[in-house]
Design an enzyme around this catalytic site. Structure first.
Site, PDB file in Angstrom:
ATOM      1  N   ARG A 296       0.828  -1.214   0.000  1.00  0.00           N
ATOM      2  CA  ARG A 296       0.000   0.000   0.000  1.00  0.00           C
ATOM      3  C   ARG A 296       0.859   1.258   0.000  1.00  0.00           C
ATOM      4  O   ARG A 296       0.606   2.197  -0.754  1.00  0.00           O
ATOM      5  CB  ARG A 296      -0.922   0.009   1.207  1.00  0.00           C
TER       6      ARG A 296
ATOM      7  N   VAL B 296      -7.342   2.769  11.077  1.00  0.00           N
ATOM      8  CA  VAL B 296      -7.168   1.372  10.667  1.00  0.00           C
ATOM      9  C   VAL B 296      -8.545   0.730  10.465  1.00  0.00           C
ATOM     10  O   VAL B 296      -9.570   1.302  10.850  1.00  0.00           O
ATOM     11  CB  VAL B 296      -6.338   0.572  11.701  1.00  0.00           C
TER      12      VAL B 296
ATOM     13  N   THR C 198     -14.261   3.891  12.817  1.00  0.00           N
ATOM     14  CA  THR C 198     -15.562   3.907  13.473  1.00  0.00           C
ATOM     15  C   THR C 198     -15.579   2.858  14.575  1.00  0.00           C
ATOM     16  O   THR C 198     -15.820   1.692  14.313  1.00  0.00           O
ATOM     17  CB  THR C 198     -16.658   3.638  12.420  1.00  0.00           C
TER      18      THR C 198
ATOM     19  N   ALA D 273     -17.773  10.145   1.807  1.00  0.00           N
ATOM     20  CA  ALA D 273     -18.278   9.023   1.008  1.00  0.00           C
ATOM     21  C   ALA D 273     -17.292   8.771  -0.118  1.00  0.00           C
ATOM     22  O   ALA D 273     -16.691   9.721  -0.650  1.00  0.00           O
ATOM     23  CB  ALA D 273     -19.655   9.346   0.444  1.00  0.00           C
TER      24      ALA D 273
ATOM     25  N   CYS E 291     -18.997   0.193   5.006  1.00  0.00           N
ATOM     26  CA  CYS E 291     -19.430   0.665   6.331  1.00  0.00           C
ATOM     27  C   CYS E 291     -20.906   0.506   6.679  1.00  0.00           C
ATOM     28  O   CYS E 291     -21.219   0.273   7.849  1.00  0.00           O
ATOM     29  CB  CYS E 291     -19.012   2.109   6.515  1.00  0.00           C
TER      30      CYS E 291
ATOM     31  N   GLN F 123     -23.332  -1.764   6.337  1.00  0.00           N
ATOM     32  CA  GLN F 123     -23.713  -3.008   7.019  1.00  0.00           C
ATOM     33  C   GLN F 123     -22.927  -3.186   8.319  1.00  0.00           C
ATOM     34  O   GLN F 123     -23.494  -3.496   9.364  1.00  0.00           O
ATOM     35  CB  GLN F 123     -23.492  -4.201   6.097  1.00  0.00           C
TER      36      GLN F 123
HETATM   37  P1  NAD Z   1      -8.850   0.326   4.835  1.00  0.00           P
HETATM   38  O1  NAD Z   1      -8.906  -1.136   5.066  1.00  0.00           O
HETATM   39  O2  NAD Z   1      -8.891   0.881   3.446  1.00  0.00           O
HETATM   40  O3  NAD Z   1      -7.495   0.906   5.502  1.00  0.00           O
HETATM   41  C1  NAD Z   1      -7.042   0.526   6.765  1.00  0.00           C
HETATM   42  C2  NAD Z   1      -5.508   0.415   6.708  1.00  0.00           C
HETATM   43  O4  NAD Z   1      -5.006   0.256   8.044  1.00  0.00           O
HETATM   44  C3  NAD Z   1      -4.989  -0.811   5.932  1.00  0.00           C
HETATM   45  O5  NAD Z   1      -4.155  -0.376   4.871  1.00  0.00           O
HETATM   46  C4  NAD Z   1      -4.189  -1.627   6.978  1.00  0.00           C
HETATM   47  O6  NAD Z   1      -3.026  -2.225   6.456  1.00  0.00           O
HETATM   48  C5  NAD Z   1      -3.833  -0.540   7.972  1.00  0.00           C
HETATM   49  N1  NAD Z   1      -3.512  -1.022   9.329  1.00  0.00           N
HETATM   50  C6  NAD Z   1      -4.141  -1.997  10.057  1.00  0.00           C
HETATM   51  N2  NAD Z   1      -3.549  -2.115  11.271  1.00  0.00           N
HETATM   52  C7  NAD Z   1      -2.536  -1.198  11.302  1.00  0.00           C
HETATM   53  C8  NAD Z   1      -1.554  -0.809  12.274  1.00  0.00           C
HETATM   54  N3  NAD Z   1      -1.522  -1.383  13.469  1.00  0.00           N
HETATM   55  N4  NAD Z   1      -0.670   0.175  11.955  1.00  0.00           N
HETATM   56  C9  NAD Z   1      -0.691   0.776  10.750  1.00  0.00           C
HETATM   57  N5  NAD Z   1      -1.592   0.469   9.777  1.00  0.00           N
HETATM   58  C10 NAD Z   1      -2.502  -0.504  10.061  1.00  0.00           C
HETATM   59  O7  NAD Z   1     -10.034   0.966   5.707  1.00  0.00           O
HETATM   60  P2  NAD Z   1     -10.819   2.374   5.463  1.00  0.00           P
HETATM   61  O8  NAD Z   1     -11.917   2.191   4.476  1.00  0.00           O
HETATM   62  O9  NAD Z   1      -9.835   3.461   5.284  1.00  0.00           O
HETATM   63  O10 NAD Z   1     -11.549   2.520   6.879  1.00  0.00           O
HETATM   64  C11 NAD Z   1     -10.810   2.843   8.056  1.00  0.00           C
HETATM   65  C12 NAD Z   1     -11.813   3.205   9.149  1.00  0.00           C
HETATM   66  O11 NAD Z   1     -12.572   4.372   8.762  1.00  0.00           O
HETATM   67  C13 NAD Z   1     -12.833   2.113   9.464  1.00  0.00           C
HETATM   68  O12 NAD Z   1     -13.085   2.113  10.857  1.00  0.00           O
HETATM   69  C14 NAD Z   1     -14.100   2.577   8.735  1.00  0.00           C
HETATM   70  O13 NAD Z   1     -15.263   2.155   9.406  1.00  0.00           O
HETATM   71  C15 NAD Z   1     -13.986   4.094   8.824  1.00  0.00           C
HETATM   72  N6  NAD Z   1     -14.642   4.819   7.715  1.00  0.00           N
HETATM   73  C16 NAD Z   1     -14.504   4.404   6.398  1.00  0.00           C
HETATM   74  C17 NAD Z   1     -15.082   5.153   5.367  1.00  0.00           C
HETATM   75  C18 NAD Z   1     -14.977   4.752   3.897  1.00  0.00           C
HETATM   76  O14 NAD Z   1     -15.622   5.388   3.075  1.00  0.00           O
HETATM   77  N7  NAD Z   1     -14.200   3.747   3.530  1.00  0.00           N
HETATM   78  C19 NAD Z   1     -15.749   6.351   5.670  1.00  0.00           C
HETATM   79  C20 NAD Z   1     -15.842   6.753   7.000  1.00  0.00           C
HETATM   80  C21 NAD Z   1     -15.277   5.988   8.007  1.00  0.00           C
HETATM   81  C1  UGA Z   2     -21.251   6.175   3.298  1.00  0.00           C
HETATM   82  C2  UGA Z   2     -21.772   7.519   3.851  1.00  0.00           C
HETATM   83  O1  UGA Z   2     -22.464   8.212   2.791  1.00  0.00           O
HETATM   84  C3  UGA Z   2     -20.623   8.377   4.360  1.00  0.00           C
HETATM   85  O2  UGA Z   2     -21.132   9.571   4.957  1.00  0.00           O
HETATM   86  C4  UGA Z   2     -19.840   7.565   5.414  1.00  0.00           C
HETATM   87  O3  UGA Z   2     -18.740   8.309   5.895  1.00  0.00           O
HETATM   88  C5  UGA Z   2     -19.351   6.262   4.788  1.00  0.00           C
HETATM   89  O4  UGA Z   2     -20.501   5.510   4.307  1.00  0.00           O
HETATM   90  C6  UGA Z   2     -18.639   5.355   5.745  1.00  0.00           C
HETATM   91  O5  UGA Z   2     -18.814   5.460   6.943  1.00  0.00           O
HETATM   92  O6  UGA Z   2     -17.945   4.506   5.201  1.00  0.00           O
HETATM   93  P1  UGA Z   2     -20.072   5.358   1.043  1.00  0.00           P
HETATM   94  O7  UGA Z   2     -20.414   3.991   1.575  1.00  0.00           O
HETATM   95  O8  UGA Z   2     -18.679   5.611   0.612  1.00  0.00           O
HETATM   96  O9  UGA Z   2     -20.415   6.457   2.168  1.00  0.00           O
HETATM   97  O10 UGA Z   2     -21.028   5.720  -0.195  1.00  0.00           O
HETATM   98  P2  UGA Z   2     -22.582   6.129  -0.313  1.00  0.00           P
HETATM   99  O11 UGA Z   2     -22.701   7.188  -1.311  1.00  0.00           O
HETATM  100  O12 UGA Z   2     -23.201   6.386   1.014  1.00  0.00           O
HETATM  101  O13 UGA Z   2     -23.242   4.817  -0.943  1.00  0.00           O
HETATM  102  C7  UGA Z   2     -23.396   3.620  -0.197  1.00  0.00           C
HETATM  103  C8  UGA Z   2     -24.213   2.619  -0.987  1.00  0.00           C
HETATM  104  O14 UGA Z   2     -25.578   3.009  -1.078  1.00  0.00           O
HETATM  105  C9  UGA Z   2     -23.732   2.431  -2.426  1.00  0.00           C
HETATM  106  O15 UGA Z   2     -23.778   1.066  -2.767  1.00  0.00           O
HETATM  107  C10 UGA Z   2     -24.735   3.230  -3.234  1.00  0.00           C
HETATM  108  O16 UGA Z   2     -24.861   2.788  -4.539  1.00  0.00           O
HETATM  109  C11 UGA Z   2     -26.007   2.970  -2.426  1.00  0.00           C
HETATM  110  N1  UGA Z   2     -27.041   4.009  -2.646  1.00  0.00           N
HETATM  111  C12 UGA Z   2     -26.808   5.298  -2.299  1.00  0.00           C
HETATM  112  C13 UGA Z   2     -28.276   3.642  -3.148  1.00  0.00           C
HETATM  113  O17 UGA Z   2     -28.525   2.459  -3.459  1.00  0.00           O
HETATM  114  N2  UGA Z   2     -29.246   4.599  -3.318  1.00  0.00           N
HETATM  115  C14 UGA Z   2     -29.035   5.901  -2.979  1.00  0.00           C
HETATM  116  O18 UGA Z   2     -29.974   6.732  -3.151  1.00  0.00           O
HETATM  117  C15 UGA Z   2     -27.781   6.260  -2.461  1.00  0.00           C
END
Ligand code: NAD
Ligand code: UGA
Length: 450
Positions: free
Chosen positions: A38, A86, A128, A139, A251, A253
């Protein structure tokens, strides 16, 4: 110079830190990760995630005040503020399996900080988890825009003098570009529950409109018209009312399951069941789609080629975590279809891996994974590099991601090259059913009259 270190160079850590580096030139930001692959990718021209606008931001700051490194120890030691971003997957075994957040990675990050730190540090929680927090609301697909102009930044801190001071320090970082009235400070639990509740409310809107879509199909109503009319009510609003094959992403589910678990732990089974229903409707929507495909095609898809257009969980991302395409493809494969998949941003390797994984395993380290007979999957699945190849000779086409380019395809050409009768199942309401019917397709669009 304030030094920030972020643990976790994923979908949140990478873009968030890049934007902080861009907006705060006087802050040095280092993103560290245990994954060598990564970090190598973040330092290359091929970033590990696709996100519109991200390349630009990274190019402007990388090497200036933005760095990516595997040297976790050194960078934690030097940092004033440490963000933890993470992964926090759903637990797959033991207490709370299938619901609770697995805090293994978070705990190991926290222990590492405690071991290494020699001076006072401000630790900021981005992941989270129900501990302490600055939850992230971006998002995917619009991450850079969301980070530039967030609806709000939420900082939950302890109510002690040290806690309040830490909150003020972090607030000062965001105040470089976020208006003060959008920076909300709360206690720790309020911040974490706001994050879980926001995702649960968003997902609930989708499950609500998806539940109505089934009734629309049964009655002859059009879900787009219903959603438009409903959304015109100011109190409801028009956003997030697009009926679909189901929501996906890493996120929704996971966070709802975690909410369910916390409710159960607090003796609130009625509240837990209320939110669980949002996921049940989402699962129902995916299996309803598969059933529609199979039942329309004379109750069998065995050995029939089905083209799948779109595999990412939404447009403008290559992310496939919890994408509805996985369940739909597995459903079709279960009925012995031959599936040919095209997605503009998802690699063949990723698709093969996703289809071979068990539920909840995708966010755990590779050595814990137990793939479900990958060889059987390989034989039935092909991945193509364009939509025309995927649909050539197919009996049916399923649109599972709303990529803009799928609106502009030459559907007459696709129809000509398909087996007849040619079926089109639109899981994202990308095409206009009447136009497609004129071409000759038998069309099924979610929530639209048949
Ligand atoms: P991700 O899996 O893309 O990234 C997490 C990274 O952390 C990985 O690259 C992993 O190798 C690294 N990691 C794990 N343990 C580690 C350690 N001890 N030291 C250093 N690196 C380490 O995950 P993500 O999608 O970025 O999500 C991270 C958090 O943010 C989750 O809790 C998720 O719920 C939250 N979140 C995600 C989104 C989103 O849109 N993806 C949006 C809002 C919040
Ligand atoms: C979502 C939230 O929108 C963010 O605010 C949050 O930070 C994030 O989860 C997170 O915690 O990970 P994300 O999952 O990246 O963001 O994308 P969304 O735009 O929310 O879409 C989620 C899913 O719902 C997708 O599969 C999308 O296609 C679907 N969706 C969205 C629908 O089926 N209908 C809609 O009207 C909107």
């Amino acid at each position: 110079m304030v030094k920030i270190c972020c643990l976790g160079a994923g979908y949140v850590g990478g873009p968030t830190m890049a934007v902080i580096a861009l907006k705060c030139p006087s802050v040095q930001v280092v993103v560290v990760d245990i994954s060598v692959a990564r970090i190598t990718a973040w330092n290359s021209n091929q970033l590990p995630i696709y996100e519109p606008g991200l390349d630009d931001v990274v190019k402007q700051c990388r090497g200036r005040n933005l760095f990516f490194s595997n040297d976790v120890e050194k960078n934690i030691g030097e940092a004033d503020i440490i963000f933890v971003s993470v992964n926090t997957p759903t637990k797959t075994r033991g207490l709370g399996a299938g619901k609770a957040a697995d805090l293994t990675y978070w705990e190991s990050a926290a222990r590492m900080i405690a071991d290494i730190a020699k001076s006072d540090k401000i630790v900021v929680e981005k992941s989270t988890v129900p501990i302490l927090s600055n939850p992230e609301f971006l998002a995917e697909g619009t991450a850079i825009k969301d980070l530039f102009e967030p609806d709000r930044v939420l900082i939950g801190g302890r109510e002690t003098p040290e806690g309040k001071k830490a909150v003020e320090t972090l607030k000062a970082v965001y105040a470089n570009w976020v208006p003060e009235d959008r920076i909300i400070t709360t206690n720790l639990w309020s911040a974490e529950l706001s994050k879980l509740a926001a995702n649960a409310f968003l997902a609930q809107r989708i499950s609500s409109v998806n539940a109505i879509s089934a009734l629309c199909e049964a009655t002859g109503a059009n879900v787009a018209e219903v959603a438009y009319a409903v959304g015109k009510d100011n109190r409801i609003g028009p956003k997030f009312l697009n009926a679909s094959v189901g929501f996906g992403g890493s996120c929704f589910q996971k966070d709802i399951l975690n909410l369910v678990y916390i409710c159960e732990c607090h003796g609130l089974p009625e509240v837990a069941n209320y939110w669980r229903q949002v996921i049940k409707i989402n699962d129902y929507q995916k299996s309803r789609f598969v059933n529609r495909v199979v039942s329309s095609m004379f109750n069998t898809v065995a050995e029939k080629k089905i083209a799948v257009l779109g595999f990412a969980f939404k447009k403008d991302t290559g992310d496939t975590r919890e994408t509805p395409a996985i369940d739909v493809c597995k459903g079709l494969l279960g009925d012995k279809a031959r599936v040919s998949i095209f997605d503009p941003q998802v690699t063949e390797e990723q698709i093969q891996r996703d289809l071979a994984l068990n539920k909840f395993d995708w966010d755990h380290p590779v050595h814990l994974l137990q793939p479900t007979s990958p060889t059987a999957v390989m034989k039935q699945v092909t991945v193509t590099s364009d939509a025309y190849e995927a649909t050539k000779g197919a009996h049916g086409v399923c649109i599972l991601t709303e990529w803009d380019e799928f609106k502009k395809l030459d559907y007459a050409k696709i129809f000509d090259n398909m087996q007849k009768p040619a079926f089109l199942f639109d899981g994202r309401n990308v095409v206009e059913p009447e136009k497609m019917r004129k071409i000759g397709f038998i069309v099924y669009s979610i929530g639209k009259p048949l």
